[in-house]
Write a protein that holds these residues in place. Structure first.
Motif, mmCIF file in Angstrom:
data_model
loop_
_atom_site.group_PDB
_atom_site.id
_atom_site.type_symbol
_atom_site.label_atom_id
_atom_site.label_comp_id
_atom_site.label_asym_id
_atom_site.label_seq_id
_atom_site.Cartn_x
_atom_site.Cartn_y
_atom_site.Cartn_z
ATOM 1 N N ASP A 1 -6.071 5.898 -4.507
ATOM 2 C CA ASP A 1 -4.912 5.218 -3.927
ATOM 3 C C ASP A 1 -4.763 3.808 -4.493
ATOM 4 N N TRP A 2 -5.898 3.095 -4.634
ATOM 5 C CA TRP A 2 -5.833 1.752 -5.224
ATOM 6 C C TRP A 2 -5.254 1.826 -6.629
ATOM 7 N N ASN A 3 -5.703 2.812 -7.402
ATOM 8 C CA ASN A 3 -5.218 2.949 -8.779
ATOM 9 C C ASN A 3 -3.734 3.304 -8.842
ATOM 10 N N GLU B 1 -1.921 -0.005 -8.158
ATOM 11 C CA GLU B 1 -2.123 -0.925 -9.281
ATOM 12 C C GLU B 1 -1.322 -0.472 -10.500
ATOM 13 N N GLU C 1 -5.063 -10.856 -5.264
ATOM 14 C CA GLU C 1 -5.027 -9.652 -4.429
ATOM 15 C C GLU C 1 -6.279 -9.532 -3.571
ATOM 16 N N GLN D 1 -3.542 -5.409 -0.317
ATOM 17 C CA GLN D 1 -3.338 -3.970 -0.464
ATOM 18 C C GLN D 1 -4.142 -3.227 0.601
ATOM 19 N N VAL E 1 -8.127 -6.613 -0.885
ATOM 20 C CA VAL E 1 -8.096 -5.196 -0.527
ATOM 21 C C VAL E 1 -8.624 -5.013 0.891
ATOM 22 N N ILE F 1 -5.604 0.095 2.067
ATOM 23 C CA ILE F 1 -5.996 1.403 1.564
ATOM 24 C C ILE F 1 -6.457 2.263 2.735
ATOM 25 N N GLY G 1 0.832 -1.195 0.000
ATOM 26 C CA GLY G 1 0.000 0.000 0.000
ATOM 27 C C GLY G 1 0.863 1.240 0.000
ATOM 28 N N MET H 1 -15.857 2.169 -4.471
ATOM 29 C CA MET H 1 -14.853 1.179 -4.123
ATOM 30 C C MET H 1 -15.431 -0.225 -4.238
#
Length: 363
Positions: A123-125, A128, A200, A101, A202, A103, A8, A221
């Protein structure tokens, strides 16, 4: 042992989540420390079935299923270009079999967000994208070497075509885990340790103020996770780390106030174990109750081999009853046998998660 790497952005609360999961007491700092060596810990997979079997058999030894977690350093924007810890971080990610990951969903003025605002989807993008760029770099390097060959072999030609397909897929900003591969292709790509090929999970790292109500970013999300086939786990990181230090009765009271039916760590550990493509069966007795880790889809003879190679070599039959059937029949082998629920299976029997197995063998 297979492991899940916790990744992260910096200051997302990764070490807090690591401590919630493992209770390992890793240092938690309100700033990006720049440390590259990851924290590691092996934990037991929580399972009420296992606990009940221990109560019934009162064994001398208990061995629950283990899973390892690795707390990786924070991934910075442009890590694929060397920013932050750059390649040293990405090399640790490559060593993990699955990724968790974390977040950041909480706001804390004392710990400024590296992107200045809280935006879980963004943030995820970011993360990734960095993983995709790293995989593209690996592909381009390999394609460059293949293109230099004047007379590539048929295998090299097939590899080139496969990598070009992977490159085109990544150009669409889609991870390789969403591609379909034949068994031969899967063996080829496995050798590259592509980061976006790893399964993965999240984790939404929230605070207690977000226990009720809907956050403005939550629906987006949830849609992102559904579209990408990702599991979402909500976890109140800082609060659950503090709750873990309380007495059991006080823990239940706090969880009730937060509307939590079970510790987030328990669900997260189970989800992570499943993410690795693992399951377990039980062996029981007065000497030991043990959960044996095997791959999903394993056969009875492979389960025997997990116990000892001699059991696989001399395999005759597996006596099997599923835990659910065992529980439904008062934990009585006799009742299960009368109903045909306790049965003998051959070596090709596909083991189910929660099977209780006794191997019959002769060597």
């Amino acid at each position: 042992m297979l492991n899940c790497g916790i990744t992260g952005l910096p200051l997302s609360g990764k070490s807090t989540i690591f401590n919630v999961i493992t209770r390992a007491g890793a240092e938690v700092k309100p700033y990006a420390g720049g440390k590259t060596d990851p924290n590691r810990a092996v934990v037991s997979v929580p399972d009420d079935r296992f606990n009940r079997l221990v109560e019934i058999y009162q064994p001398k030894k208990i061995t629950p299923a283990p899973v390892e977690f690795v707390d990786l350093a924070g991934l910075s924007r442009d890590a694929s270009k060397g920013a932050g810890l750059g390649n040293s971080f990405l090399s640790f990610v490559a060593e993990s079999e699955a990724l968790i990951q974390v977040i950041r969903c909480f706001d804390n003025p004392e710990v400024p967000h590296p992107e200045e605002t809280v935006n879980p989807v963004r943030d995820w993008n970011i993360v990734e994208t960095e993983l995709i760029l790293r995989d593209l770099s690996v592909i381009e390097n390999r394609l460059g070497k293949l293109q230099e060959k004047k007379k590539p072999s048929p295998e090299e030609q097939a590899e080139k075509a496969l990598l070009e397909r992977c490159r085109d897929h990544l150009f669409e900003e889609r991870p390789l885990r969403e591609m379909g591969f034949s068994p031969d292709e899967a063996r080829t790509v496995r050798g590259f340790t592509f980061l976006t090929l790893k399964p993965e999970l999240v984790v939404l790292n929230m605070d207690e103020t977000q226990a009720s109500g809907t956050m403005p970013w939550m629906s987006e999300m949830e849609k992102l996770a559904a579209d990408r086939g990702l599991s979402l786990v909500r976890l109140f990181g800082r609060m659950e780390m503090e709750i873990a230090d309380l007495e059991v009765s006080e823990q239940a009271e706090f969880m009730s106030e937060l509307g939590i039916s079970e510790p987030g760590r328990d669900r997260l550990i189970r989800e992570a174990y499943s993410l690795l493509g693992l399951m377990y069966f039980f062996t029981v007795g007065k000497e030991e109750v043990k959960a044996w880790t095997i791959r999903e889809g394993s056969t009875a003879v492979e389960a025997a081999g997990a116990i000892h190679s001699d059991l696989a070599r001399g395999f005759i039959r597996a006596q099997v009853v599923h835990y659910d059937d065992f529980e439904a029949n008062s934990f009585s082998n006799a009742q299960c046998r009368e109903k045909g629920l306790l049965r003998l299976e051959g070596k090709d029997y596909t083991v189910r998660d929660g099977d209780i197995i006794e191997i019959r063998f002769n060597v």
